[in-house]
Scaffold this motif. Structure first.
Motif, PDB file in Angstrom:
ATOM      1  N   ASP A 140      28.635   4.236  36.850  1.00 41.08           N
ATOM      2  CA  ASP A 140      28.261   2.897  37.071  1.00 41.08           C
ATOM      3  C   ASP A 140      27.182   2.478  36.327  1.00 41.08           C
ATOM      4  N   VAL A 141      26.179   3.598  35.940  1.00 41.22           N
ATOM      5  CA  VAL A 141      25.099   2.852  34.964  1.00 41.22           C
ATOM      6  C   VAL A 141      25.672   2.985  33.594  1.00 41.22           C
ATOM      7  N   ARG A 142      26.301   3.892  33.239  1.00 37.02           N
ATOM      8  CA  ARG A 142      26.976   3.826  31.959  1.00 37.02           C
ATOM      9  C   ARG A 142      27.620   2.584  31.537  1.00 37.02           C
ATOM     10  N   ALA A 183      26.912  -0.287  28.978  1.00 42.13           N
ATOM     11  CA  ALA A 183      27.728  -0.460  27.885  1.00 42.13           C
ATOM     12  C   ALA A 183      28.316  -2.155  28.079  1.00 42.13           C
ATOM     13  N   ARG A 184      28.167  -2.654  28.998  1.00 40.48           N
ATOM     14  CA  ARG A 184      28.689  -4.278  28.894  1.00 40.48           C
ATOM     15  C   ARG A 184      27.878  -5.083  28.252  1.00 40.48           C
ATOM     16  N   ASN A 185      26.570  -4.776  28.011  1.00 41.45           N
ATOM     17  CA  ASN A 185      25.916  -5.625  27.498  1.00 41.45           C
ATOM     18  C   ASN A 185      26.156  -5.679  25.787  1.00 41.45           C
ATOM     19  N   PRO A 186      26.245  -6.749  25.092  1.00 37.89           N
ATOM     20  CA  PRO A 186      26.821  -6.632  23.677  1.00 37.89           C
ATOM     21  C   PRO A 186      25.599  -6.277  22.972  1.00 37.89           C
ATOM     22  N   GLN A 187      24.344  -6.320  23.233  1.00 40.35           N
ATOM     23  CA  GLN A 187      23.355  -5.828  22.552  1.00 40.35           C
ATOM     24  C   GLN A 187      22.949  -4.426  22.561  1.00 40.35           C
TER      25      GLN A 187
END
Length: 763
Positions: free
Chosen positions: A465-467, A471-475
């Motif tokens: 879940d954490v990964r 990973a969803r954040n584009p930065q």
């Protein structure tokens, strides 16, 4: 004695410019050394600066809420008391970051232990939920005046109205809570553990231990929960300024040597210009001892006048200088040892000038009463073969004769070049220090700080879940899971940090200075501090214990480790899982895309996780070196002044020695402009030779010094960054052109002397 004084007075009237130069040169050098001392005290001891300005308490005593601390003010040796203030333990959150804090109830800013506001304002009754944060805590929370802090688990909020520096022990995550000044009502409404704290400022700081014993006896041992003496706070604060202290100490000593050589050169040049006057004195009956005393007393008086002038100006006007320099002098004047330095530095300069003048004056005493005539042989007769060939190639005669003039007296020329090269060398070293700090700030991945954020998740979130969330954040460019535990090495009383970062399929990008990356099982990289602690090298095996589990690792590389004094050994998370299959990631190191703001990304991640994770910026050692930038600028200015004094001395000697050749040069058809060009070229050659020597020696010296400091601090060698070739070329060009411009006016005046003046000077 009367004749000696009359001659000294007559000499002073006929050589007012030279006397003024000696006085101003001495004043400039002494002022430079005093300013360097002030900068040293200001930058290397920020805790002492804060403690002095805030009238800090020598000991803070934490007690239970029912303890009667008012009686502490009656203890012998207590000069003043801060508090007692009510306190409460709490947790504050800002932009996804949490910190344990101690809320301290107060209304007015106390006289003892007075917080020094760096931004914002003090507590205001008009803002009942307003608080002031200690600066270290504010940095950890990414908080600024106007921000809102939350109390996790409640609906309460607090408003940051100010940020202040304090001389108390600093905030340390997991070890010591941060300090928050708040209205007493805010402290009373907090559900955390309550108490009170009292600060004691003593008449004799050395009696702190005795004062603590008496305070504990008065209050009762059970009532006292914690004691924070000033020695502990100072030791913690100064630990992060070791680099500043060593760098500035080195520069101070080197600048002193450069200044000493500059004074020696100035005095030697002045005495060489008095050879004719010395011969006249001998001819009219002056003994060698009288001649020595004349010059000794004269130059000591000049030096004393210049030193007193410099000390008076620094003491009276130094703190009024705008900017960091004025702040440094103002703080230095309140530090212990200020009076000793204010008297000792000028006295040392005067004594050195007396010693060098005594040597030069002794040589003056050996001048014969009837000196031999100085030959005025044509310049062409003494030209070297290279100079003749240059003239044969129809190169400009002014350039050829200027180059020849610069190096005619080889020992004297080499000494002048060496004296000028020393401050230039130190400027190159200072520029290297500046460039290295820039490397820390703008290329942190090259000094072991590839990750910009450290994320820790609550137990409610699983690793997948954490990964996925990160990973969803584009930065976010890369996510490296890991753990960090304390490990005990057999035979050692302390612990080291054992880190497992990344996986073999996606390794963490450690910055390696030696060896190779850890790729296989049981392979690891270690910091310089760990190698020194265990007395091992790259290629050795080390055994450590994590809890009850032994861990044996093969060190295959040395990484640059700015954290934990370099006492870090790092391997992959896969290697640690081989010894403990149930090991789960406890943190995540995030690499961000270029230009991403760690503060904003951390806030976005926390908001996306609804507060179930916290993000902290990876600390950069360059943040603690920010005062070094202003100090480097000040040191470069001091060194430039010393170089200017040496350059003026060389110009004066070159112009004076060229007066006897003036008639010969005019006789062979050279115009005053060409004669001026000869002196300007000679000065430019001096400066060019000094720049070449200073740069050639300064660049490797700077790399060696910075890497040596890196090794001693545990970070390790490999952090030095020399200035770019373009910057060095600009520095060399500025030095040569500046020297030529400085020589133009005195050379032009000398070239336009009347023939009678020239004959008199050459007699």
């Amino acid at each position: 004695m009367r004749a000696t004084l009359r001659w000294a007075h007559a000499d002073l009237r006929s050589h007012r410019g030279e006397a003024l130069f000696i006085v101003l040169a001495t004043a400039g050098i002494v002022a430079s050394l005093l300013l360097a001392t002030a900068l040293f005290g200001y930058a290397t001891n920020p805790w002492q600066r804060v403690f002095t300005q805030s009238q800090g308490a020598h000991v803070w005593i934490h007690t239970g809420p029912s303890a009667d601390a008012a009686g502490l003010a009656e203890l012998d040796g207590v000069a003043s008391v801060a508090g007692p203030y009510p306190t409460a333990a709490a947790t504050l959150a800002s932009r996804g970051t949490r910190a344990s804090v101690e809320l301290r109830g107060t209304v007015d800013r106390p006289a003892t232990g007075r917080p020094l506001l760096t931004s914002g304002r003090w507590l205001d009754p008009a803002v009942p939920d307003g608080v002031v944060l200690e600066s270290g805590l504010a940095r950890a929370l990414w908080a600024e005046p106007g921000d809102t802090l939350t109390v996790p688990g409640t609906d309460r909020t607090l408003t940051v109205v100010g940020i202040a520096d304090s001389a108390e022990p600093r905030y340390s995550p997991g070890e010591r809570p941060g300090l928050v000044w708040a209205p007493p009502a805010v402290v009373r409404d907090t559900d955390g553990r309550g108490g009170q704290v009292t600060g004691l400022r003593l008449t004799d700081p050395d009696d702190t231990d005795y004062a603590v014993q008496r305070a504990v006896t008065l209050l009762g041992a059970k009532a006292v929960t914690d004691v924070s003496p000033w020695q502990q706070a100072r030791a913690e604060a100064q630990g992060g300024n070791r680099l500043l202290g060593q760098v500035l100490g080195l520069f101070g000593l080197a600048a002193l040597l450069a200044a000493a050589l500059a004074v020696h050169g100035a005095i030697g040049t002045r005495i060489r210009g008095h050879l004719r006057d010395i011969s006249v004195l001998k001819a009219i009956g002056f003994t060698p001892g009288q001649v020595v005393r004349i010059f000794l007393l004269q130059h000591v008086a000049f030096a004393l006048l210049g030193a007193v002038l410099a000390a008076t100006l620094i003491q009276a006007l130094g703190s009024r200088t705008p900017g960091r320099l004025g702040d440094a002098v103002g703080v230095w004047q309140g530090l212990p040892g200020h009076t000793a330095a204010l008297l000792g530095v000028p006295l040392a300069a005067v004594l050195f000038i007396a010693a060098t003048t005594g040597l030069a004056a002794w040589r003056a005493g050996q001048v014969p009463p009837v000196p031999g005539l100085r030959a005025a042989a044509p310049l062409g007769g003494g030209l070297s073969g290279l100079s003749r060939r240059a003239l044969g190639l129809r190169l400009p005669s002014a350039l050829v004769l200027g180059w020849h003039k610069a190096f005619t007296h080889r020992p004297r020329s080499l000494a002048a070049v060496a004296r000028l090269a020393l401050p230039l060398l130190l400027i190159v070293v200072a520029m290297s220090a500046w460039t290295t700090i820039d490397r820390f700030q703008h290329s942190p991945d090259r000094i072991g700080l590839a990750a910009a954020l450290t994320v820790r998740a609550d137990s409610s979130l699983t690793d997948p879940d954490v990964r996925a969330l990160l990973a969803r954040n584009p930065q976010v460019a890369a996510v490296h899971p890991g753990v960090e535990v304390a490990a005990l090495v057999p035979g050692q009383t302390g612990t080291i940090a054992l880190r497992g970062l990344g996986t073999r399929a996606d390794p963490y990008p450690f910055a390696l200075a030696e060896g190779r990356a850890a790729r296989g099982p049981d392979e690891a990289v270690a910091g310089q501090g760990l190698l020194d602690l265990l007395d091992v090298r790259v290629g050795d095996w080390v055994r450590m214990t994590v809890g009850a589990q032994p861990q044996i690792l093969h060190i295959v590389g040395r990484s640059i480790e700015p954290e934990n004094g370099g006492r870090v050994i790092s391997t992959s998370l896969d290697t640690l899982r081989e010894n403990d299959p149930g090991l789960e990631a406890a943190l995540y190191q995030l690499q961000l895309r270029p230009g991403a703001d760690p503060q904003r990304v951390g806030a976005e991640l926390t908001e996306a996780a609804h507060g179930d994770l916290s993000a902290h910026a990876v600390p950069n050692p360059a943040d603690g070196l920010s005062p070094l930038r202003g100090v480097v600028v000040g040191l470069i200015a001091v060194l430039a002044l010393i170089g200017l004094i040496e350059l003026l001395t060389a110009i004066g000697g070159t112009v004076r020695e060229g007066e006897r050749d003036l008639l010969a040069l005019k006789a062979i058809g050279l115009t005053p402009r060409q004669i001026t060009a000869i002196t300007v070229t000679a000065t430019g050659c001096y400066a060019l030779a000094a720049v070449v020597v200073g740069t050639a020696l300064g660049v490797p010296l700077a790399r060696w010094l910075i890497d040596a400091q890196g090794r001693s601090s545990g970070i390790g060698a490999g952090i030095a960054q020399e200035p770019s070739p373009a910057l060095l070329a600009l520095f060399a060009t500025a030095a040569v052109l500046g020297a030529a411009a400085l020589a133009a006016l005195p050379a032009s005046r000398a070239a336009h002397h009347r023939p009678a003046d020239t004959l008199s000077a050459a007699a």
